[in-house]
Design an enzyme around this catalytic site. Structure first.
Site, PDB file in Angstrom:
ATOM      1  N   LYS A  80     -14.177   1.666  15.077  1.00 28.32           N
ATOM      2  CA  LYS A  80     -12.908   0.912  15.092  1.00 28.32           C
ATOM      3  C   LYS A  80     -12.358   0.825  16.517  1.00 28.32           C
ATOM      4  O   LYS A  80     -11.864  -0.208  16.944  1.00 28.32           O
ATOM      5  CB  LYS A  80     -11.871   1.629  14.215  1.00 28.32           C
ATOM      6  CG  LYS A  80     -11.492   0.826  13.002  1.00 28.32           C
ATOM      7  CD  LYS A  80     -10.623   1.582  12.056  1.00 28.32           C
ATOM      8  CE  LYS A  80     -11.062   1.242  10.647  1.00 28.32           C
ATOM      9  NZ  LYS A  80     -10.344   1.975   9.634  1.00 28.32           N
ATOM     10  N   LYS A 111     -11.860  -2.809  18.130  1.00 30.71           N
ATOM     11  CA  LYS A 111     -10.496  -3.318  18.365  1.00 30.71           C
ATOM     12  C   LYS A 111     -10.080  -3.206  19.833  1.00 30.71           C
ATOM     13  O   LYS A 111      -8.981  -3.613  20.193  1.00 30.71           O
ATOM     14  CB  LYS A 111      -9.499  -2.584  17.463  1.00 30.71           C
ATOM     15  CG  LYS A 111      -9.846  -2.710  15.972  1.00 30.71           C
ATOM     16  CD  LYS A 111      -8.674  -2.423  15.081  1.00 30.71           C
ATOM     17  CE  LYS A 111      -9.085  -2.419  13.627  1.00 30.71           C
ATOM     18  NZ  LYS A 111      -7.970  -2.556  12.717  1.00 30.71           N
ATOM     19  N   PHE A 116      -4.636   3.822  14.738  1.00 30.36           N
ATOM     20  CA  PHE A 116      -4.958   4.850  13.756  1.00 30.36           C
ATOM     21  C   PHE A 116      -6.187   4.387  12.989  1.00 30.36           C
ATOM     22  O   PHE A 116      -6.453   3.183  12.918  1.00 30.36           O
ATOM     23  CB  PHE A 116      -3.785   5.054  12.784  1.00 30.36           C
ATOM     24  CG  PHE A 116      -2.807   6.074  13.270  1.00 30.36           C
ATOM     25  CD1 PHE A 116      -1.986   5.801  14.357  1.00 30.36           C
ATOM     26  CD2 PHE A 116      -2.707   7.317  12.651  1.00 30.36           C
ATOM     27  CE1 PHE A 116      -1.086   6.742  14.825  1.00 30.36           C
ATOM     28  CE2 PHE A 116      -1.810   8.272  13.106  1.00 30.36           C
ATOM     29  CZ  PHE A 116      -1.000   7.988  14.192  1.00 30.36           C
ATOM     30  N   PRO A 150      -3.731 -11.292  10.381  1.00 27.99           N
ATOM     31  CA  PRO A 150      -4.061 -11.026  11.786  1.00 27.99           C
ATOM     32  C   PRO A 150      -4.177  -9.523  12.003  1.00 27.99           C
ATOM     33  O   PRO A 150      -3.502  -8.745  11.329  1.00 27.99           O
ATOM     34  CB  PRO A 150      -2.847 -11.579  12.540  1.00 27.99           C
ATOM     35  CG  PRO A 150      -1.745 -11.573  11.545  1.00 27.99           C
ATOM     36  CD  PRO A 150      -2.375 -11.811  10.204  1.00 27.99           C
ATOM     37  N   ASP A 151      -5.013  -9.109  12.932  1.00 27.87           N
ATOM     38  CA  ASP A 151      -5.111  -7.683  13.270  1.00 27.87           C
ATOM     39  C   ASP A 151      -4.213  -7.417  14.478  1.00 27.87           C
ATOM     40  O   ASP A 151      -4.485  -7.875  15.588  1.00 27.87           O
ATOM     41  CB  ASP A 151      -6.562  -7.300  13.561  1.00 27.87           C
ATOM     42  CG  ASP A 151      -6.724  -5.790  13.610  1.00 27.87           C
ATOM     43  OD1 ASP A 151      -6.008  -5.137  14.399  1.00 27.87           O
ATOM     44  OD2 ASP A 151      -7.540  -5.254  12.832  1.00 27.87           O
ATOM     45  N   ILE A 152      -3.134  -6.695  14.236  1.00 32.52           N
ATOM     46  CA  ILE A 152      -2.114  -6.495  15.278  1.00 32.52           C
ATOM     47  C   ILE A 152      -2.667  -5.619  16.400  1.00 32.52           C
ATOM     48  O   ILE A 152      -2.516  -5.935  17.578  1.00 32.52           O
ATOM     49  CB  ILE A 152      -0.854  -5.884  14.643  1.00 32.52           C
ATOM     50  CG1 ILE A 152      -0.288  -6.881  13.626  1.00 32.52           C
ATOM     51  CG2 ILE A 152       0.196  -5.553  15.699  1.00 32.52           C
ATOM     52  CD1 ILE A 152       0.528  -6.285  12.540  1.00 32.52           C
ATOM     53  N   ASN A 190       0.848  -1.194   0.000  1.00 33.80           N
ATOM     54  CA  ASN A 190       0.000   0.000   0.000  1.00 33.80           C
ATOM     55  C   ASN A 190       0.879   1.237   0.000  1.00 33.80           C
ATOM     56  O   ASN A 190       2.102   1.136   0.021  1.00 33.80           O
ATOM     57  CB  ASN A 190      -0.972  -0.035   1.190  1.00 33.80           C
ATOM     58  CG  ASN A 190      -0.228  -0.098   2.506  1.00 33.80           C
ATOM     59  OD1 ASN A 190       0.515   0.813   2.873  1.00 33.80           O
ATOM     60  ND2 ASN A 190      -0.384  -1.205   3.226  1.00 33.80           N
ATOM     61  N   LYS A 216       8.721 -17.766  -9.498  1.00 30.50           N
ATOM     62  CA  LYS A 216       8.047 -16.703 -10.245  1.00 30.50           C
ATOM     63  C   LYS A 216       6.936 -17.276 -11.135  1.00 30.50           C
ATOM     64  O   LYS A 216       7.182 -18.224 -11.898  1.00 30.50           O
ATOM     65  CB  LYS A 216       9.079 -15.952 -11.089  1.00 30.50           C
ATOM     66  CG  LYS A 216       8.519 -14.706 -11.706  1.00 30.50           C
ATOM     67  CD  LYS A 216       9.534 -14.009 -12.586  1.00 30.50           C
ATOM     68  CE  LYS A 216       8.810 -13.010 -13.458  1.00 30.50           C
ATOM     69  NZ  LYS A 216       9.591 -12.598 -14.610  1.00 30.50           N
TER      70      LYS A 216
HETATM   71  N1  CTP Z   1      -4.237  -2.631  11.974  1.00 33.20           N
HETATM   72  C1  CTP Z   1      -3.511  -3.671  12.494  1.00 33.20           C
HETATM   73  N2  CTP Z   1      -3.528  -4.880  11.861  1.00 33.20           N
HETATM   74  C2  CTP Z   1      -4.268  -5.060  10.747  1.00 33.20           C
HETATM   75  C3  CTP Z   1      -5.024  -3.994  10.210  1.00 33.20           C
HETATM   76  C4  CTP Z   1      -4.976  -2.782  10.852  1.00 33.20           C
HETATM   77  O1  CTP Z   1      -2.829  -3.504  13.501  1.00 33.20           O
HETATM   78  N3  CTP Z   1      -4.258  -6.237  10.156  1.00 33.20           N
HETATM   79  C5  CTP Z   1      -4.224  -1.368  12.711  1.00 33.20           C
HETATM   80  C6  CTP Z   1      -3.573  -0.193  12.008  1.00 33.20           C
HETATM   81  O2  CTP Z   1      -2.196  -0.105  12.326  1.00 33.20           O
HETATM   82  C7  CTP Z   1      -4.357   0.963  12.565  1.00 33.20           C
HETATM   83  C8  CTP Z   1      -5.745   0.383  12.811  1.00 33.20           C
HETATM   84  O3  CTP Z   1      -5.567  -1.013  12.904  1.00 33.20           O
HETATM   85  O4  CTP Z   1      -3.854   1.376  13.815  1.00 33.20           O
HETATM   86  C9  CTP Z   1      -6.792   0.671  11.790  1.00 33.20           C
HETATM   87  O5  CTP Z   1      -6.303   0.427  10.498  1.00 33.20           O
HETATM   88  P1  CTP Z   1      -7.217   0.737   9.238  1.00 33.20           P
HETATM   89  O6  CTP Z   1      -6.505   0.342   7.994  1.00 33.20           O
HETATM   90  O7  CTP Z   1      -7.775   2.123   9.325  1.00 33.20           O
HETATM   91  O8  CTP Z   1      -8.453  -0.220   9.507  1.00 33.20           O
HETATM   92  P2  CTP Z   1      -8.766  -1.679   9.138  1.00 33.20           P
HETATM   93  O9  CTP Z   1      -8.880  -2.462  10.387  1.00 33.20           O
HETATM   94  O10 CTP Z   1      -7.810  -2.183   8.128  1.00 33.20           O
HETATM   95  O11 CTP Z   1     -10.232  -1.538   8.530  1.00 33.20           O
HETATM   96  P3  CTP Z   1     -10.699  -0.957   7.115  1.00 33.20           P
HETATM   97  O12 CTP Z   1      -9.550  -1.173   6.158  1.00 33.20           O
HETATM   98  O13 CTP Z   1     -11.894  -1.731   6.812  1.00 33.20           O
HETATM   99  O14 CTP Z   1     -10.994   0.495   7.335  1.00 33.20           O
END
Ligand code: CTP
Length: 405
Positions: free
Chosen positions: A340, A344, A326, A306-308, A212, A290
């Site tokens: 959020k 979270k 964030f 995973p969502d950290i 990204n 490749k």
């Molecule tokens: N984050 C994380 N791990 C992930 C996705 C997000 O730790 N796999 C954390 C980001 O570092 C940030 C927060 O979650 O602090 C929100 O990230 P954001 O991209 O705004 O939200 P998403 O959870 O990805 O939701 P969406 O893309 O649907 O808005």
């Protein structure tokens, strides 16, 4: 910073050992006291006499030298130092350290020590990227061993890539940062923080990845601002071009999975700031080689990452006291950010608009809203460093419970 510091320098058997005489000279110029252990392998590249002449001290080589053991045994050697520096650190000595082997003076001193350790890895690129070495590196990182380098470039073996020992000025800068840390002052002195920053890369095959537009500017600025408040900061960063703030412990990662592991290894901390733009998805089965073009484009199946932030925020004994996330949104900024925060379970959310035309991704400015249990604070548009400074001050205030001068 290095004046009067006692450095036990372990020189292992790699071609980068030829840089060690210069390293010793530069350390001594800065007032450090250097004592060397030279491994058998190391002695193929540099002589004990050279090291003795430059360090102004005896060079230790053999574990079973009775005379040495009675004068200065491996235990005393490892204790009479402020830090042990392994340079070059070969794949072999890293493996031994990770597994607790002690079959010579160097590895015995490393196992017997109660002092901090820093390593400057040096090896062929294939050896460095080998899963065994990377697993050993992760083990050493999880034990708070300081790592400096390696850099990329021409390797002595003729190949090009990662594995080149950090240059002498970089090793000295890392030692300076290390000793600075112990002397930190400020409202967050003796507090520990982890900060995630930058994008993640999710491999499709060995040459392609999903990423990204995150630049890492905001996350790196927050790490620097926390350092300025006296905090001990581990910065876990995806690939960025941002300079590494002075004084942080940097852990470089690529994937979300690696970022999560590094964040968990950095615990316990008082503060976690998740500023990274973590990829929500990874590729389910990245191709080992490749993918060729073929007649039809390939189908890439995605899996959830995973969502950290959510993982760190889960209630439990290791939960940081303050977890800050964030929210990058393109519409319904406050509503989505509040949702959020609740979903979270983090304490604060810094909400920012990343819509087209805002210039947030990659830009120098940010307009944010701080969402806490008490409500929403709208901050004016500021440079990212100013946002970071204000956030670090708010964090200090929250943790110390009184205004900071
Ligand atoms: N984050 C994380 N791990 C992930 C996705 C997000 O730790 N796999 C954390 C980001 O570092 C940030 C927060 O979650 O602090 C929100 O990230 P954001 O991209 O705004 O939200 P998403 O959870 O990805 O939701 P969406 O893309 O649907 O808005």
């Amino acid at each position: 910073m290095l004046e009067q510091r006692r450095i036990l320098l372990i020189v292992a058997g790699g071609i980068a050992a030829v840089k060690v005489p210069d390293l010793i000279r530069r350390l001594r110029e800065r007032g450090a006291k250097v004592r060397c252990i030279l491994t058998k392998g190391g002695a193929n590249f540099v002589t004990p006499l050279t090291l003795a002449a430059l360090s102004g001290d005896k060079v230790y080589t053999d574990l079973f030298d009775l005379k040495d053991e009675s004068e200065m045994g491996h235990i005393r050697l490892s204790r009479e130092a402020d830090i042990i520096l392994v340079a070059p650190a070969t794949a072999d000595i890293m493996a031994k350290m990770a597994h607790g082997l002690a079959d010579d003076l160097a590895t015995t001193a490393l196992l017997a020590t109660d002092k901090p350790v820093m390593i400057a890895p040096s090896m062929n690129v294939m050896m460095w990227t080998h899963p065994a070495t990377q697993a050993n590196l992760a083990t050493l990182q999880s034990r708070q061993i300081n790592i400096v380098g390696p850099g990329a470039g021409d390797l002595a073996c003729g190949e090009v890539g990662d594995g080149r020992m950090a240059e002498v000025p970089d090793i000295i800068a890392a030692l300076n940062r290390f000793f600075q840390k112990g002397n930190r002052q400020g409202p967050l002195a003796r507090r520990r923080a982890l900060v995630t920053s930058g994008p993640t890369y999710e491999p499709i095959d060995p040459v392609r990845y999903i990423a990204n537009r995150s630049s890492g500017k905001q996350g790196h600025a927050i790490a620097a601002a926390l350092i300025a408040q006296g905090c001990d900061v581990t910065l876990i960063s995806g690939p960025t071009h941002e300079p590494v703030p002075d004084g942080v412990t940097l852990v470089k990662i690529e994937t979300a999975e690696q970022m999560l592991k590094a964040a968990q290894a950095a615990l316990p901390v008082d503060i976690a700031v998740c500023a990274a733009a973590v990829g929500d998805w990874t590729v389910e089965n990245p191709a080992p080689s490749k993918i060729k073009k073929g007649a039809k484009p390939p189908t890439v199946k995605l899996a959830q990452n995973p969502d950290i932030l959510a993982t760190l925020s889960k209630p439990g004994s290791k939960r940081p006291r303050l977890v800050v996330g964030f929210a990058a949104e393109t519409n319904n900024l406050i509503k989505n950010a509040k949702a959020k925060r609740a979903a979270k379970q983090c304490d604060w959310i810094v909400a920012n608009d990343v819509g087209t035309g805002t210039g947030t991704f990659g830009g120098d400015h940010n307009t944010v809203h701080l969402i806490t249990a008490d409500g929403v604070e709208d901050w004016p548009s500021m440079r990212k460093q100013a946002v970071a400074d204000r956030l670090a001050q708010r964090i200090a205030l929250a943790l110390n419970g009184k205004p900071q001068s």
